[in-house]
Design a protein around this motif. Structure first.
Motif, PDB file in Angstrom:
ATOM      1  N   TYR A 102      13.322  51.964 -18.420  1.00 52.39           N
ATOM      2  CA  TYR A 102      13.034  53.399 -18.489  1.00 52.39           C
ATOM      3  C   TYR A 102      12.168  53.710 -19.715  1.00 52.39           C
ATOM      4  O   TYR A 102      11.156  54.414 -19.611  1.00 52.39           O
ATOM      5  CB  TYR A 102      14.345  54.186 -18.535  1.00 52.39           C
ATOM      6  CG  TYR A 102      14.164  55.670 -18.735  1.00 52.39           C
ATOM      7  CD1 TYR A 102      13.745  56.482 -17.688  1.00 52.39           C
ATOM      8  CD2 TYR A 102      14.401  56.260 -19.979  1.00 52.39           C
ATOM      9  CE1 TYR A 102      13.571  57.842 -17.865  1.00 52.39           C
ATOM     10  CE2 TYR A 102      14.224  57.615 -20.161  1.00 52.39           C
ATOM     11  CZ  TYR A 102      13.815  58.402 -19.108  1.00 52.39           C
ATOM     12  OH  TYR A 102      13.633  59.744 -19.287  1.00 52.39           O
ATOM     13  N   ARG A 103      12.547  53.172 -20.861  1.00 55.82           N
ATOM     14  CA  ARG A 103      11.773  53.407 -22.086  1.00 55.82           C
ATOM     15  C   ARG A 103      10.364  52.832 -21.959  1.00 55.82           C
ATOM     16  O   ARG A 103       9.400  53.441 -22.429  1.00 55.82           O
ATOM     17  CB  ARG A 103      12.489  52.787 -23.283  1.00 55.82           C
ATOM     18  CG  ARG A 103      13.710  53.578 -23.706  1.00 55.82           C
ATOM     19  CD  ARG A 103      14.387  52.933 -24.883  1.00 55.82           C
ATOM     20  NE  ARG A 103      15.584  53.684 -25.257  1.00 55.82           N
ATOM     21  CZ  ARG A 103      16.629  53.149 -25.850  1.00 55.82           C
ATOM     22  NH1 ARG A 103      16.646  51.870 -26.174  1.00 55.82           N
ATOM     23  NH2 ARG A 103      17.669  53.895 -26.144  1.00 55.82           N
ATOM     24  N   ALA A 104      10.246  51.673 -21.336  1.00 54.79           N
ATOM     25  CA  ALA A 104       8.930  51.044 -21.170  1.00 54.79           C
ATOM     26  C   ALA A 104       8.020  51.905 -20.290  1.00 54.79           C
ATOM     27  O   ALA A 104       6.822  52.037 -20.575  1.00 54.79           O
ATOM     28  CB  ALA A 104       9.084  49.649 -20.571  1.00 54.79           C
ATOM     29  N   ILE A 105       8.577  52.497 -19.250  1.00 53.07           N
ATOM     30  CA  ILE A 105       7.783  53.374 -18.367  1.00 53.07           C
ATOM     31  C   ILE A 105       7.287  54.577 -19.164  1.00 53.07           C
ATOM     32  O   ILE A 105       6.102  54.912 -19.151  1.00 53.07           O
ATOM     33  CB  ILE A 105       8.612  53.888 -17.173  1.00 53.07           C
ATOM     34  CG1 ILE A 105       9.071  52.760 -16.280  1.00 53.07           C
ATOM     35  CG2 ILE A 105       7.807  54.886 -16.355  1.00 53.07           C
ATOM     36  CD1 ILE A 105      10.110  53.200 -15.268  1.00 53.07           C
ATOM     37  N   ARG A 106       8.218  55.214 -19.865  1.00 47.21           N
ATOM     38  CA  ARG A 106       7.854  56.429 -20.612  1.00 47.21           C
ATOM     39  C   ARG A 106       6.837  56.138 -21.702  1.00 47.21           C
ATOM     40  O   ARG A 106       5.880  56.876 -21.877  1.00 47.21           O
ATOM     41  CB  ARG A 106       9.099  57.062 -21.215  1.00 47.21           C
ATOM     42  CG  ARG A 106       9.953  57.691 -20.122  1.00 47.21           C
ATOM     43  CD  ARG A 106      10.897  58.658 -20.641  1.00 47.21           C
ATOM     44  NE  ARG A 106      10.223  59.584 -21.543  1.00 47.21           N
ATOM     45  CZ  ARG A 106      10.788  60.649 -22.036  1.00 47.21           C
ATOM     46  NH1 ARG A 106      12.013  60.927 -21.711  1.00 47.21           N
ATOM     47  NH2 ARG A 106      10.151  61.445 -22.858  1.00 47.21           N
ATOM     48  N   LYS A 107       7.052  55.043 -22.431  1.00 46.81           N
ATOM     49  CA  LYS A 107       6.165  54.735 -23.548  1.00 46.81           C
ATOM     50  C   LYS A 107       4.850  54.111 -23.065  1.00 46.81           C
ATOM     51  O   LYS A 107       3.773  54.544 -23.448  1.00 46.81           O
ATOM     52  CB  LYS A 107       6.866  53.778 -24.511  1.00 46.81           C
ATOM     53  CG  LYS A 107       6.070  53.485 -25.758  1.00 46.81           C
ATOM     54  CD  LYS A 107       6.836  52.580 -26.693  1.00 46.81           C
ATOM     55  CE  LYS A 107       5.990  52.248 -27.912  1.00 46.81           C
ATOM     56  NZ  LYS A 107       6.635  51.271 -28.771  1.00 46.81           N
ATOM     57  N   GLY A 108       4.951  53.082 -22.212  1.00 45.42           N
ATOM     58  CA  GLY A 108       3.764  52.354 -21.773  1.00 45.42           C
ATOM     59  C   GLY A 108       2.852  53.151 -20.866  1.00 45.42           C
ATOM     60  O   GLY A 108       1.638  53.045 -20.939  1.00 45.42           O
ATOM     61  N   LEU A 109       3.444  53.967 -19.998  1.00 43.91           N
ATOM     62  CA  LEU A 109       2.639  54.752 -19.059  1.00 43.91           C
ATOM     63  C   LEU A 109       2.481  56.202 -19.501  1.00 43.91           C
ATOM     64  O   LEU A 109       1.727  56.953 -18.891  1.00 43.91           O
ATOM     65  CB  LEU A 109       3.285  54.730 -17.669  1.00 43.91           C
ATOM     66  CG  LEU A 109       3.434  53.368 -17.012  1.00 43.91           C
ATOM     67  CD1 LEU A 109       4.146  53.502 -15.677  1.00 43.91           C
ATOM     68  CD2 LEU A 109       2.081  52.713 -16.830  1.00 43.91           C
ATOM     69  N   LYS A 110       3.232  56.559 -20.539  1.00 41.75           N
ATOM     70  CA  LYS A 110       3.245  57.955 -20.997  1.00 41.75           C
ATOM     71  C   LYS A 110       3.490  58.876 -19.798  1.00 41.75           C
ATOM     72  O   LYS A 110       2.839  59.919 -19.642  1.00 41.75           O
ATOM     73  CB  LYS A 110       1.966  58.301 -21.728  1.00 41.75           C
ATOM     74  CG  LYS A 110       1.792  57.511 -23.006  1.00 41.75           C
ATOM     75  CD  LYS A 110       0.611  57.960 -23.785  1.00 41.75           C
ATOM     76  CE  LYS A 110       0.410  57.271 -25.105  1.00 41.75           C
ATOM     77  NZ  LYS A 110       0.921  55.967 -25.327  1.00 41.75           N
ATOM     78  N   ALA A 111       4.418  58.448 -18.956  1.00 46.31           N
ATOM     79  CA  ALA A 111       4.699  59.171 -17.721  1.00 46.31           C
ATOM     80  C   ALA A 111       5.950  60.027 -17.858  1.00 46.31           C
ATOM     81  O   ALA A 111       6.847  59.721 -18.637  1.00 46.31           O
ATOM     82  CB  ALA A 111       4.895  58.179 -16.576  1.00 46.31           C
ATOM     83  N   THR A 112       5.990  61.089 -17.084  1.00 42.13           N
ATOM     84  CA  THR A 112       7.200  61.890 -16.956  1.00 42.13           C
ATOM     85  C   THR A 112       8.008  61.270 -15.821  1.00 42.13           C
ATOM     86  O   THR A 112       7.517  61.156 -14.696  1.00 42.13           O
ATOM     87  CB  THR A 112       6.853  63.358 -16.615  1.00 42.13           C
ATOM     88  OG1 THR A 112       6.009  63.869 -17.641  1.00 42.13           O
ATOM     89  CG2 THR A 112       8.101  64.196 -16.486  1.00 42.13           C
ATOM     90  N   CYS A 113       9.223  60.849 -16.126  1.00 45.02           N
ATOM     91  CA  CYS A 113      10.056  60.153 -15.144  1.00 45.02           C
ATOM     92  C   CYS A 113      10.969  61.144 -14.431  1.00 45.02           C
ATOM     93  O   CYS A 113      11.709  61.890 -15.073  1.00 45.02           O
ATOM     94  CB  CYS A 113      10.891  59.079 -15.834  1.00 45.02           C
ATOM     95  SG  CYS A 113       9.888  57.821 -16.631  1.00 45.02           S
TER      96      CYS A 113
END
Length: 166
Positions: A102-113
């Protein structure tokens, strides 16, 4: 409308770039297996197009999956950037993702999950006519085997005899 089309329709209606389904834990993610038939490590990216990202060592096994297979050659978040635009809204199942992922998605993609796990569970719970037919066939086969077992039951002396018969 098949399961992938339902997810794609939901994504469009809810202004989501894509859905990410991770199978990176020891216990397979049920939605991942349901949609791909593949039990190995990977990430299913469902957007306008569907891609299955897998490590090189899993590529051959993954080719039997329905989706186009992409071999991960870099860090996962770097590979995902090829398919997910930065800063977009991304759907995922928070019950089947580790905190690290989850953290990798938010940080790496700068995405709203956005948690869309309920959608995945609904899709899996409503059986298609084909799935109902498979279940009926499996029940018929099981019933035949158990009837045979019960008809020979007096010949069994131990539980091992029953297991060997089955």
């Amino acid at each position: 409308m098949n399961a992938l089309q339902k997810i794609q329709s939901f994504l469009k209606k809810n202004n989501l770039e894509c859905a990410l389904i991770f199978n990176v834990k020891e216990q397979p993610d049920p939605t991942f297996v349901y949609l791909t038939g593949y039990r190995g490590w990977g990430v299913l990216v469902i957007g306008k197009k569907t891609r299955l990202l897998v490590p090189r060592m899993e590529a051959e096994r993954a080719k039997n999956a329905v989706q186009k297979v992409v071999v991960v050659k870099k860090r996962l978040t770097e590979e995902l950037q090829r398919f997910v635009k930065k800063g977009k809204r991304v759907g995922f199942d928070e019950k089947n993702v580790t905190v690290d992922v989850y953290r990798a998605i938010r940080k790496g993609l700068k995405a709203t999950c956005i948690d869309i796990g309920t959608l995945f569970r609904e899709i899996r719970s409503i059986k298609t006519p084909e799935e109902v037919a498979y279940t009926r066939t499996a029940c018929t086969i099981s019933d035949t085997i158990l009837k045979k077992c019960f008809s020979h039951f007096k010949n069994f002396k131990t539980e091992r005899d029953v297991v060997n018969f089955l």
